[in-house]
Design a protein around this motif. Structure first.
Motif, PDB file in Angstrom:
ATOM      1  N   GLU A   2     -30.689 -30.517  -8.992  1.00 14.14           N
ATOM      2  CA  GLU A   2     -31.470 -31.744  -9.006  1.00 14.14           C
ATOM      3  C   GLU A   2     -31.711 -32.318  -7.621  1.00 14.14           C
ATOM      4  N   GLY A  48     -35.261 -37.873 -17.518  1.00 17.58           N
ATOM      5  CA  GLY A  48     -35.181 -37.362 -16.157  1.00 17.58           C
ATOM      6  C   GLY A  48     -35.464 -38.406 -15.105  1.00 17.58           C
ATOM      7  N   TYR A  54     -36.017 -35.703 -12.539  1.00 15.57           N
ATOM      8  CA  TYR A  54     -35.346 -34.433 -12.673  1.00 15.57           C
ATOM      9  C   TYR A  54     -35.853 -33.712 -13.920  1.00 15.57           C
ATOM     10  N   ASN A  96     -25.572 -38.969  -7.779  1.00 19.66           N
ATOM     11  CA  ASN A  96     -25.746 -37.804  -8.646  1.00 19.66           C
ATOM     12  C   ASN A  96     -24.473 -36.979  -8.748  1.00 19.66           C
TER      13      ASN A  96
END
Length: 499
Positions: A337, A403, A393, A313
């Motif tokens: 997140e 997401g 997310y 991420n």
């Protein structure tokens, strides 16, 4: 001056370094240990399970095959029992897991889990890091950190290392976390855990696998003499002294309810269920990832997987920030997140500890949970959590795929999404007639790879935009909204190059 200094050359630090190196950043990794090998990282004590989500991350960067080879998995073998796992030592029945109920799954080359070791993971990532230009310096202990608006300095003795950004990936006892002044909050331990590799004179007295007992828990692993134990002493023994053979034998006899006898102890280590999380993942130009940001018990094998998720991420977002094309607030979305995922992991392990307590309350919880896990819905629920398939997310879209980690969509010519993600760019997949997104994708060529054509199974989509971490940023129907695509591209990839 480097773009990024990473402190810690474990799996999380190395994976992050690979992501940054792949994106063309100048990266230096500092590691306090003088060499890459250690007994606790090799089999059997270094054994770890990678979830499907983590295996997918390796696959998308082209290093899954080397990892399987380094883990001793022969071509064509299943690298891990499909749909395996446990909750609080209560094993899942793989036949009860309803794979069809898992969200947006497509068949592909990624296994549902991989049994590996820390040694294998670090070996593969070290080789990949070298290929993308990452420098690793070992035997360097960071003792000070100073930063200003433009740079950060890590001090190690008389040596100083300057970078635009610094990331602490240096484990649960992170020096970076303390030196940079991060808050760290959570709950204290209830047990001391032990992992050992020892000779056992009478192994037949220990049942294989996980064993919850009236006095604790023990695990007899498949590897001979590889044993784990949990002693609910409030964490009193952990790090208080070196565990001797006599002490380990006493604990094993107590928690197993047998008179088993240990011989030579080759290696042993302790841990607890202390569950703590950094109150923020960023202080100025210093960030945290992996165990430096969150610690918890190893129950359920979530630590390594959560750390890999952090690295995937953070990597592309930090690279975009370094290169100057990140849209406003992109780096802040890392904590937005990932902190909720870390908080969930802490609660997931706390719940298991509560269920494993050797008292009437724990045994009552175990009875209820065994009934629930024995059902199809219960087994599927636990497997979905263990696999990482539950993570979604909040990207502000009502589309159910946005997401989530993208399914491995495959074009009719055999090109897979995982192949397209290999260079670290985002991907725009256009399944629409007439390549409706081709003009809209122009201008982002350095950051978004465009591919078009019919798919083997497009899940009813017209197009998708996938971030470099494999997360779906936007999804369109059979006649994609080009304006919606453009807004999503600018949100995650900044202004197009043509402007």
């Amino acid at each position: 001056m480097h773009d990024v200094v990473i402190v810690g050359a474990g799996p999380v630090g190395l994976f992050l370094a690979c992501e940054l190196g792949l994106a063309g950043c100048s990266v230096l990794v500092l590691e306090r240990e003088p060499g890459p090998g250690a007994p606790l990282k090799a089999q059997p004590l270094g054994m770890r399970g990678l979830s499907g989500a983590s295996a997918e991350a390796f696959y998308r960067r082209g290093v899954l095959s080397p990892l399987l080879e380094a883990s001793g998995v022969r071509p064509g073998e299943l690298p891990f029992p499909l749909r395996g796992g446990h909750f609080a030592g209560m094993m899942l029945d793989p036949a009860q897991v309803d794979v069809a109920a898992l969200p947006f799954r497509l068949p592909g080359p990624v296994p549902e889990a991989v049994l590996t070791s820390l040694e294998a993971v670090e070996t593969v990532l070290s080789e990949h890091a070298s290929k993308v230009g990452v420098e690793v310096r070992r035997g360097v202990t960071v003792s000070g950190i100073a930063q200003n608006d433009e740079s950060v300095v890590a001090r190690a003795g008389a040596q100083e290392y300057t970078a635009r950004w610094l990331v602490g990936c240096d484990g649960g006892r992170s020096a970076v976390r303390g030196l940079a002044g991060f808050g760290f909050a959570g709950t204290g331990p209830q047990f001391t855990g032990y992992i050992m590799h020892a000779a056992v004179a009478d192994p037949e007295k220990l049942r294989p696998g996980f064993n919850l007992t009236p006095t604790g828990m023990y695990i007899r692993m498949p590897a001979e003499g590889h044993i784990g134990m949990m002693d609910f002493d409030g964490g009193a023994f952990d790090r208080s002294q070196q565990p001797t053979r006599d002490h380990l034998q006493a604990v094993l006899r107590r928690v197993s309810g047998t008179d088993v006898t240990l011989g030579d102890v080759r290696i042993a280590t302790t841990f607890t269920d202390r569950a703590m999380q950094a109150t923020t993942y960023r202080q100025g130009r210093v960030l945290l990832a992996g165990d430096a940001a969150h610690i918890h018990s190893p129950l359920g094998g979530q630590g390594l997987n959560t750390g890999i998720g952090d690295a995937v991420n953070l990597g592309w977002k930090l690279a975009a920030t370094v290169h100057g094309y990140a849209p406003d607030g992109l780096l802040d979305t890392y904590a937005d997140e990932r902190r909720p995922v870390g908080a969930w992991v802490l609660d997931w392990t706390r719940a298991q500890v509560a269920a494993m307590r050797p008292d009437p309350h724990g045994r009552a919880i175990q009875g209820v949970l065994r009934d629930l896990i024995g059902t199809r819905d219960g087994a599927t629920y636990v497997f979905q959590k263990l696999s990482g398939a539950w993570i979604r997310y909040d990207l502000g879209s009502e589309h159910p795929l946005v997401g989530r980690s993208a399914p491995d969509l495959c074009l009719e010519d055999g090109t897979r999404l995982g192949d397209l993600l290999r260079d670290g760019r985002g991907v725009a997949l256009d399944f629409s007639d007439g390549r409706l997104l081709q003009d809209s994708a122009m201008g982002w060529e350095s950051r978004i790879r465009y591919a078009a054509g019919p798919a083997e199974n497009d899940l009813g989509l017209g197009a998708v935009l996938v971030r470099p971490d494999g997360v779906v940023a936007w999804a369109g129907d059979r006649c994609p909204d080009r304006e919606g695509f453009g807004r999503a591209a600018e949100r995650w990839f900044g202004s197009p190059d043509t402007l």
